[in-house]
Write an enzyme that holds these catalytic residues in place. Structure first.
Site, PDB file in Angstrom:
ATOM      1  CG  ASN A   1      -3.951 -17.599  19.506  1.00 24.07           C
ATOM      2  OD1 ASN A   1      -3.558 -17.909  18.408  1.00 24.07           O
ATOM      3  ND2 ASN A   1      -4.196 -18.174  20.495  1.00 24.07           N
TER       4      ASN A   1
ATOM      5  N   GLY B   1      -3.372 -19.393  13.999  1.00 26.18           N
ATOM      6  CA  GLY B   1      -3.364 -20.614  13.214  1.00 26.18           C
ATOM      7  C   GLY B   1      -2.050 -21.187  13.504  1.00 26.18           C
TER       8      GLY B   1
ATOM      9  CG  ASN C   1      -1.388 -28.686  18.914  1.00 27.51           C
ATOM     10  OD1 ASN C   1      -2.492 -28.941  19.377  1.00 27.51           O
ATOM     11  ND2 ASN C   1      -1.129 -27.724  18.271  1.00 27.51           N
TER      12      ASN C   1
ATOM     13  CB  CYS D   1      -4.985 -28.224  15.308  1.00 29.71           C
ATOM     14  SG  CYS D   1      -3.766 -29.912  15.267  1.00 29.71           S
TER      15      CYS D   1
ATOM     16  CE  LYS E   1      -0.968 -27.175  24.438  1.00 34.59           C
ATOM     17  NZ  LYS E   1      -0.086 -26.078  24.300  1.00 34.59           N
TER      18      LYS E   1
ATOM     19  CG  ASN F   1      -4.036 -26.084  22.424  1.00 40.07           C
ATOM     20  OD1 ASN F   1      -3.782 -24.779  22.358  1.00 40.07           O
ATOM     21  ND2 ASN F   1      -3.149 -26.828  21.928  1.00 40.07           N
TER      22      ASN F   1
END
Ligand SMILES: Cc1cc2nc3c(=O)[nH]c(=O)nc-3n(C[C@H](O)[C@H](O)[C@H](O)COP(=O)(O)O)c2cc1C
Length: 313
Positions: A73, A76, A131, A134, A171, A198
């Site tokens: 995926n 975003g 998270n 990113c 994460k 992740n």
């Protein structure tokens, strides 16, 4: 032993949960869709989609591709932004008596601190999942958790804002050579626990256009294909930091899969991709896990956490 006598409650640092199976961030939004299928209070907690400071549209389409034993995926970080999220989604989840773990994501170190400040003034949140898998716009778009220093800076910033009030889980991405050193940076900077793993960065080429299939070109691989990567990461981190609680995820679709992550060292398990095909997957994973624990003579889930490490294995 009857399986109902197994105590499946668990803790992640100072947060207590009556059950060990959680949603995975980004795979159940804020829980409303799943609530049609089972009471959200029956699972450990809803881990919400990573929320950013401002509303976001996410990446261009197509944003999904099926792959062998998984999916890719590139959604975003689409979402309403933290203010709308705290005003609407958190109160709704609490009204369902669900436990809530809020996942936050930022493009800069400061954005994480801004998010943490807003969360601190909201009652009822069980934990924050930070998270850091990113891109960091201040550093060539490199993923925060690909680097020990940026990992530490983000977690330190969140910790300073949150104080000791809410447990912080960092994460991490498995896309690093040495996940233990990144975990160490997170823990030294004040993470109370770790969320592992992740998605794994991947790509699909469309043979008709002969170009990358996803609008975002690369995407995150999830589902059964990544489970051995998750088990390995959890095992390595548990080995290095036996006292640090781990929320494990990656390709869990059955009680057996969840038990594998728990034996490797996870105190709780998030189910993501499996919920897309089967919205009640979380409940069946939880019921199967209880049965498997009873069959193995465990009276409490906590006895199984990290069991694979005992006796010098
Ligand atoms: C469609 C989709 C969206 C996701 N969005 C997020 C997200 O917003 N934040 C995050 O930390 N992880 C996100 N993830 C990663 C999952 O939380 C999880 O770590 C990963 O998918 C592995 O678990 P699974 O194999 O059970 O899906 C997303 C995964 C998928 C498939």
């Amino acid at each position: 032993m009857s399986n109902s006598s197994v105590d499946i409650s668990t803790t992640l640092a100072s947060a207590w949960f009556p059950a060990p199976i959680f949603t995975a961030s980004g795979c159940a939004s804020s829980g409303k869709e799943l609530a049609q299928f089972f009471p959200l209070k029956d699972i450990g907690a809803v881990v919400t989609k990573s929320v950013m400071n401002k509303p976001r549209h996410g990446r261009p389409t197509p944003r999904m591709a099926e792959t062998p034993s998984g999916m890719l995926n590139s959604i975003g970080l689409q979402g309403p932004g933290i203010d709308a999220f705290l005003a609407n989604d958190v109160p709704w989840l609490l009204s369902q008596n669900a436990r809530v773990i809020v996942s936050i994501a930022g493009e800069t170190v400061d954005e994480y601190a801004v998010l943490a400040r807003k969360i601190r003034s909201t009652a009822g949140i069980s934990a924050i999942e930070v998270n850091i898998s990113c891109p960091n716009v201040e550093n060539r778009g490199m993923v925060f958790a690909a680097d020990c220093d940026t990992t530490a800076r983000v977690i330190d910033g969140v910790r300073k804002v949150i104080g000791g009030e809410i447990p912080i889980l960092a994460k991490l991405t498995p896309d690093v050579t040495d996940i233990v050193s990144v975990a160490r940076s997170a823990v030294d900077a004040g993470a109370d626990g770790l969320a592992l793993i992740n998605t794994v960065l991947g790509m699909v080429i469309n043979l008709d256009t002969m170009k990358p299939h996803l609008g975002g070109r690369t995407g995150g691989l999830s589902g059964p294909a990544i489970r051995p990567v998750a088990v390995r990461a959890i095992y390595q981190v548990r080995d290095a930091f036996p006292q640090i609680p781990i929320l494990g995820m990656g390709g869990v679709a059955s009680g057996r899969d969840a038990l594998e992550l728990i034996l490797a060292g996870a105190s709780g398990v998030s189910v993501g991709t499996a919920s897309f095909g089967n919205p009640t997957a979380i409940i069946s994973v939880q019921n199967e896990l209880r049965e498997l624990l009873a069959q193995r003579g465990f009276t409490a889930l906590s006895q199984a956490v990290g069991y694979a490490h005992r006796n010098g294995n």
